[in-house]
Design an enzyme around this catalytic site. Structure first.
Site, mmCIF file in Angstrom:
data_model
loop_
_atom_site.group_PDB
_atom_site.id
_atom_site.type_symbol
_atom_site.label_atom_id
_atom_site.label_comp_id
_atom_site.label_asym_id
_atom_site.label_seq_id
_atom_site.Cartn_x
_atom_site.Cartn_y
_atom_site.Cartn_z
ATOM 1 N N HIS A 93 8.283 16.472 -109.100
ATOM 2 C CA HIS A 93 8.912 16.809 -110.384
ATOM 3 C C HIS A 93 7.908 17.642 -111.166
ATOM 4 O O HIS A 93 6.801 17.192 -111.456
ATOM 5 C CB HIS A 93 9.277 15.548 -111.165
ATOM 6 C CG HIS A 93 9.958 15.850 -112.469
ATOM 7 N ND1 HIS A 93 11.329 15.921 -112.594
ATOM 8 C CD2 HIS A 93 9.452 16.144 -113.697
ATOM 9 C CE1 HIS A 93 11.644 16.214 -113.850
ATOM 10 N NE2 HIS A 93 10.521 16.356 -114.535
ATOM 11 N N CYS A 94 8.306 18.862 -111.493
ATOM 12 C CA CYS A 94 7.405 19.794 -112.175
ATOM 13 C C CYS A 94 7.647 19.712 -113.687
ATOM 14 O O CYS A 94 8.711 20.123 -114.163
ATOM 15 C CB CYS A 94 7.635 21.221 -111.673
ATOM 16 S SG CYS A 94 6.529 22.439 -112.444
ATOM 17 N N PRO A 95 6.698 19.202 -114.459
ATOM 18 C CA PRO A 95 6.904 19.119 -115.918
ATOM 19 C C PRO A 95 6.906 20.481 -116.588
ATOM 20 O O PRO A 95 7.517 20.641 -117.648
ATOM 21 C CB PRO A 95 5.724 18.259 -116.387
ATOM 22 C CG PRO A 95 4.666 18.461 -115.348
ATOM 23 C CD PRO A 95 5.392 18.648 -114.049
ATOM 24 N N GLY A 98 10.342 21.630 -115.893
ATOM 25 C CA GLY A 98 11.320 20.704 -116.434
ATOM 26 C C GLY A 98 12.403 20.348 -115.443
ATOM 27 O O GLY A 98 13.533 20.043 -115.824
ATOM 28 N N GLN A 99 12.074 20.348 -114.160
ATOM 29 C CA GLN A 99 13.083 20.130 -113.127
ATOM 30 C C GLN A 99 12.401 19.590 -111.882
ATOM 31 O O GLN A 99 11.212 19.827 -111.653
ATOM 32 C CB GLN A 99 13.794 21.446 -112.803
ATOM 33 C CG GLN A 99 14.795 21.406 -111.680
ATOM 34 C CD GLN A 99 16.029 20.620 -112.035
ATOM 35 O OE1 GLN A 99 15.974 19.396 -112.153
ATOM 36 N NE2 GLN A 99 17.159 21.308 -112.200
#
Length: 301
Positions: A93-95, A98-99
């Protein structure tokens, strides 16, 4: 300037595609699945096995049951604790995006970080070229030329810092693609002691990521959501708790609480930091929490 603008537009486009695309969310079930061994007319067993074995390229791989989504996850699928969804070929999950990064947007994510790396290198290099041109035209030192163009100083510092982040990600994901691993699998040392059943060689691995067909989304996000009856499960903590799945002590996340495993009843009793017993998820799911119970000499509400 034309090349810089084109690269910038491409980076922003890949960012939007990565963040706005369905990463490969696996739709949830409304009730637990029926085991394959159950014949028509036969009642299902009280508990489902926690794992199932499937064969991938001649090798046996275990897939785990997801209590939240009430399904056996497909191979390489994992449940994201932030998005609260099972994602096919979950990478991470890539902050910043955001996805989740998964099967349907991993290609665009790599193109985003790699093109951002090229943009940083391009800006860094041509800022120095511009400073050298000023130095040669005005016959001054390189530091004197940089003072005359403060924007170049800011861009040099900014691009130098950013290139270590996006460049490091680019190199790391090049390694992952060449070995056909995901970030999640690599961080969990999934294939350190076993053979990777998905590795088909460097060329085939790159072709799978960049030239393989992207499957259509399994979700219709514009569909009308129908209210379902809670006959097979009970809502608890914002999700669904299924009491028909085998529980093991290692599968129960307790945080700062203490857990006691009752092998005879298959129940986990939870105690808070003051030593007071709390309802276990098994009791709440099976409806035992509706009556008073006495545990260790104490009445529990």
């Amino acid at each position: 300037m034309v090349i810089a603008i084109v690269l910038t537009v491409f980076v922003l486009t890949m960012l939007l595609v990565t963040s706005g695309r369905d990463p490969g969310i696996v739709p949830r079930n409304t009730r637990p699945p029926v085991p394959d061994t159950v014949e028509p007319g036969q009642s299902p067993p009280l508990r489902l096995p926690r794992f199932k074995e499937v064969t991938i390229n001649g090798l046996t791989v275990k897939v785990k049951y997801c209590d939240t989504c009430m399904l056996y996850r497909p191979p390489r699928c994992s449940h994201c604790s932030i998005c609260d969804n099972c994602v096919d070929r979950f990478d991470h999950h890539c902050p910043w995006v955001g996805q989740c990064i998964g099967l349907r947007n991993y290609r665009f994510y790599f193109m985003f970080v790699s093109s951002a790396t090229l943009l940083c290198i391009y800006i860094f290099a041509f800022c120095w070229v511009y400073a050298i041109k000023i130095k040669n035209s005005e016959h001054t030192s390189i530091w004197g030329a940089l003072i005359k163009t403060p924007a170049s100083i800011a861009l040099i510092i900014y691009s130098f810092i950013c290139v270590w982040f996006v460049g490091g990600l680019t190199v790391f994901h090049l390694y992952l693609i060449s070995t056909n691993q995901s970030t999640y699998e690599n961080f969990r040392y999934r294939y350190d002691r076993t053979v990777n059943p998905y590795d088909r060689g460097i060329i085939e691995n790159f072709k799978e990521v960049f030239w393989g067909s992207i499957p259509p989304s399994k979700n219709d996000f514009r569909a009308v959501v129908e209210r379902e009856s809670e006959t097979m499960h009970r809502s608890f903590g914002g999700g669904f708790v299924n009491s028909n799945v085998e529980k093991t002590p290692s599968d129960v996340e307790m945080g700062d609480m203490k857990a006691k495993w009752d092998i005879g009843s298959g129940r986990v009793d939870q105690y808070d930091q003051t030593g007071q017993p709390m309802w276990s998820s098994w009791e709440l799911a099976s409806g035992l929490g509706d009556s008073n119970q006495t545990v260790d000499g104490q009445d529990r509400q």
